[in-house]
Scaffold this motif. Structure first.
Motif, PDB file in Angstrom:
ATOM      1  N   UNK A 104      -3.669  -7.591 -19.076  1.00 61.97           N
ATOM      2  CA  UNK A 104      -2.485  -8.454 -19.024  1.00 61.97           C
ATOM      3  C   UNK A 104      -2.895  -9.921 -19.123  1.00 61.97           C
ATOM      4  N   UNK A 105      -2.184 -10.664 -19.944  1.00 65.32           N
ATOM      5  CA  UNK A 105      -2.397 -12.095 -20.041  1.00 65.32           C
ATOM      6  C   UNK A 105      -1.710 -12.811 -18.892  1.00 65.32           C
ATOM      7  N   UNK A 106      -2.408 -13.725 -18.253  1.00 62.70           N
ATOM      8  CA  UNK A 106      -1.838 -14.429 -17.108  1.00 62.70           C
ATOM      9  C   UNK A 106      -0.822 -15.483 -17.528  1.00 62.70           C
ATOM     10  N   UNK A 107      -0.755 -15.805 -18.834  1.00 68.60           N
ATOM     11  CA  UNK A 107       0.261 -16.721 -19.350  1.00 68.60           C
ATOM     12  C   UNK A 107       1.371 -15.983 -20.086  1.00 68.60           C
ATOM     13  N   UNK A 108       1.500 -14.691 -19.823  1.00 67.69           N
ATOM     14  CA  UNK A 108       2.545 -13.887 -20.475  1.00 67.69           C
ATOM     15  C   UNK A 108       3.914 -14.363 -20.005  1.00 67.69           C
ATOM     16  N   UNK A 109       4.730 -14.884 -20.936  1.00 63.68           N
ATOM     17  CA  UNK A 109       6.056 -15.385 -20.571  1.00 63.68           C
ATOM     18  C   UNK A 109       7.167 -14.424 -20.966  1.00 63.68           C
ATOM     19  N   UNK A 110       6.801 -13.207 -21.391  1.00 64.74           N
ATOM     20  CA  UNK A 110       7.796 -12.186 -21.700  1.00 64.74           C
ATOM     21  C   UNK A 110       7.852 -11.136 -20.589  1.00 64.74           C
ATOM     22  N   UNK A 111       6.689 -10.651 -20.180  1.00 66.48           N
ATOM     23  CA  UNK A 111       6.568  -9.723 -19.044  1.00 66.48           C
ATOM     24  C   UNK A 111       5.538 -10.341 -18.101  1.00 66.48           C
ATOM     25  N   UNK A 112       5.969 -11.191 -17.169  1.00 67.21           N
ATOM     26  CA  UNK A 112       5.026 -11.950 -16.336  1.00 67.21           C
ATOM     27  C   UNK A 112       4.126 -11.049 -15.495  1.00 67.21           C
ATOM     28  N   UNK A 166      -7.740  -9.205 -16.455  1.00 66.16           N
ATOM     29  CA  UNK A 166      -6.822 -10.344 -16.483  1.00 66.16           C
ATOM     30  C   UNK A 166      -7.356 -11.388 -17.447  1.00 66.16           C
ATOM     31  N   UNK A 167      -6.496 -11.877 -18.333  1.00 68.46           N
ATOM     32  CA  UNK A 167      -6.904 -12.837 -19.349  1.00 68.46           C
ATOM     33  C   UNK A 167      -6.214 -14.173 -19.109  1.00 68.46           C
ATOM     34  N   UNK A 168      -6.957 -15.145 -18.626  1.00 72.49           N
ATOM     35  CA  UNK A 168      -6.400 -16.482 -18.399  1.00 72.49           C
ATOM     36  C   UNK A 168      -6.136 -17.151 -19.750  1.00 72.49           C
ATOM     37  N   UNK A 169      -4.997 -17.842 -19.839  1.00 70.00           N
ATOM     38  CA  UNK A 169      -4.670 -18.539 -21.077  1.00 70.00           C
ATOM     39  C   UNK A 169      -4.193 -17.646 -22.191  1.00 70.00           C
ATOM     40  N   UNK A 170      -3.817 -16.395 -21.877  1.00 67.85           N
ATOM     41  CA  UNK A 170      -3.343 -15.459 -22.905  1.00 67.85           C
ATOM     42  C   UNK A 170      -1.905 -15.055 -22.612  1.00 67.85           C
ATOM     43  N   UNK A 171      -1.097 -14.944 -23.683  1.00 71.90           N
ATOM     44  CA  UNK A 171       0.308 -14.632 -23.525  1.00 71.90           C
ATOM     45  C   UNK A 171       0.649 -13.204 -23.889  1.00 71.90           C
ATOM     46  N   UNK A 172       1.791 -13.032 -24.572  1.00 73.54           N
ATOM     47  CA  UNK A 172       2.344 -11.702 -24.829  1.00 73.54           C
ATOM     48  C   UNK A 172       1.977 -11.227 -26.241  1.00 73.54           C
ATOM     49  N   UNK A 173       0.694 -10.988 -26.432  1.00 73.50           N
ATOM     50  CA  UNK A 173       0.177 -10.451 -27.692  1.00 73.50           C
ATOM     51  C   UNK A 173      -0.970  -9.502 -27.388  1.00 73.50           C
ATOM     52  N   UNK A 174      -1.225  -8.576 -28.337  1.00 72.26           N
ATOM     53  CA  UNK A 174      -2.343  -7.662 -28.158  1.00 72.26           C
ATOM     54  C   UNK A 174      -3.645  -8.447 -28.362  1.00 72.26           C
ATOM     55  N   UNK A 175      -4.521  -8.517 -27.354  1.00 75.49           N
ATOM     56  CA  UNK A 175      -5.715  -9.368 -27.447  1.00 75.49           C
ATOM     57  C   UNK A 175      -6.847  -8.709 -28.240  1.00 75.49           C
ATOM     58  N   UNK A 176      -6.739  -8.793 -29.545  1.00 81.89           N
ATOM     59  CA  UNK A 176      -7.744  -8.233 -30.440  1.00 81.89           C
ATOM     60  C   UNK A 176      -7.943  -9.195 -31.609  1.00 81.89           C
ATOM     61  N   UNK A 177      -8.949  -8.965 -32.453  1.00 83.63           N
ATOM     62  CA  UNK A 177      -9.295  -9.938 -33.487  1.00 83.63           C
ATOM     63  C   UNK A 177      -8.169 -10.363 -34.420  1.00 83.63           C
TER      64      UNK A 177
END
Length: 325
Positions: A210-218, A281-292
């Motif tokens: 989960x991204x800690x900056x997720x603004x869709x599903x906090x 937990x991914x700091x600075x990451x939002x609501x996207x799949x964290x891959x290349x």
């Protein structure tokens, strides 16, 4: 470009829009490596529901392969999820099959799932997406050689919510599961009674990202800052408590921190029946799949540059197979 020819535009069965052009799985075996569209026996608004099935090169029907079922987020598609996650590319090198089921929508658009508590028309109409995912797995097993002890599921957002639900209601079908940017529950202000996730009594290895900056599903729960409305999501901590109980896990091991403090990883490795629970937990990451697909475009100095959750999830999956087969 793909073209669909039809007559009588207003006739329901003629309103077929394919979200991406994929050939049907060949009747003759083995099929060449690639991604195919497969129709199931389940219908919605008359049309048969479908999924994408990716086959790695040099597939042999004599060698059963693991199957990863990947559920797209709300308003997404199997094609988009294949592209953004990179699961098919990884499957080609690691030798596994991938299924990308399609949620309900309008002409192949705005697709979403009934995760019990969310979302939209699928939840309002109580679409039986558990049955549909069952059918996708059964269909893949009928058409190709699937190792039934190595069936995994991963989902993003609304697809992650359905992954939680399927994992709880069909725990015995999966060897492990992964949820990215999903919530295990949510409530609407006008709902007289909130839907409850059924507590499973069967252990299942699960990894949560989960991204800690997720603004869709906090990650911390609550209403979505991105969306208007009165839906409030449960925090990731509730999902962790659910799977701690299901897996009977002891205290988490010490957290590991990497990538300039942007990636924090917690693991519960002493759990029932050899299962485990992990949370990244991914700091600075939002609501996207964290891959290349996304992370390779980050600035070279960004701590999550080239981060690949897909590869991490597969590394987690590959440690487990379902016992009792």
């Amino acid at each position: 470009m793909c073209y669909v020819m039809y007559k009588r535009l207003l006739y329901p069965t003629a309103l077929l829009v394919l979200n991406g052009c994929f050939a049907a799985l060949p009747e003759t075996m083995p099929p060449p490596g690639g991604t195919y569209r497969v129709a199931t026996s389940i219908t919605y608004n008359i049309a048969r529901r479908t999924y994408l099935l990716h086959v790695p090169p040099d597939y042999s029907p004599t060698i059963p392969l693991p199957l990863v079922v990947v559920l797209h987020g709300a308003f997404s598609t199997g094609k988009q999820t294949e592209m953004e996650t990179g699961f098919s590319d990884l499957a080609d090198s690691e030798r596994f099959l991938v299924a990308y089921p399609e949620g309900i929508g309008i002409f192949g658009l705005l697709q979403h799932w009934n995760a019990g508590h969310c979302c939209g028309k699928a939840a309002y109409d109580q679409v039986d997406d558990i049955r549909f995912i069952d059918e996708v797995i059964n269909s893949a097993q009928q058409k190709l050689a699937v190792d039934s002890t190595r069936i995994y599921m991963a989902g993003m957002s609304n697809g992650g919510m359905l992954t939680y639900r399927f994992a709880a209601e069909r725990t015995g079908k999966l060897a492990a599961a992964a949820v990215v940017s999903g919530a295990i529950g949510s409530t609407m202000d006008d709902e007289p009674k909130s839907w409850q996730m059924p507590q499973t009594d069967t252990a299942l290895p699960i990894i949560i990202v989960h991204g800690l900056d997720d603004d869709a599903v906090p990650a911390e729960g609550g209403a979505s800052p991105r969306k208007s409305g009165n839906r409030s999501y449960l925090p990731v901590s509730d999902a962790i408590r659910f799977w701690q109980k299901a897996n009977d896990c002891e205290t988490a091991s010490a957290a590991t921190i990497s990538s300039k403090d942007s990636v924090k990883h917690l693991a519960w490795n002493i759990c029932r029946d050899g299962s485990s629970l992990e949370y990244t937990m991914l700091a600075g990451w939002g609501h996207q799949w964290p891959a290349p697909w996304f992370t390779k475009r980050l600035d070279k100095d960004h701590p999550l540059k080239d981060f690949d959750a897909t590869r991490r999830i597969w590394s987690f999956f590959s440690k487990y197979r379902r016992s009792g087969q």
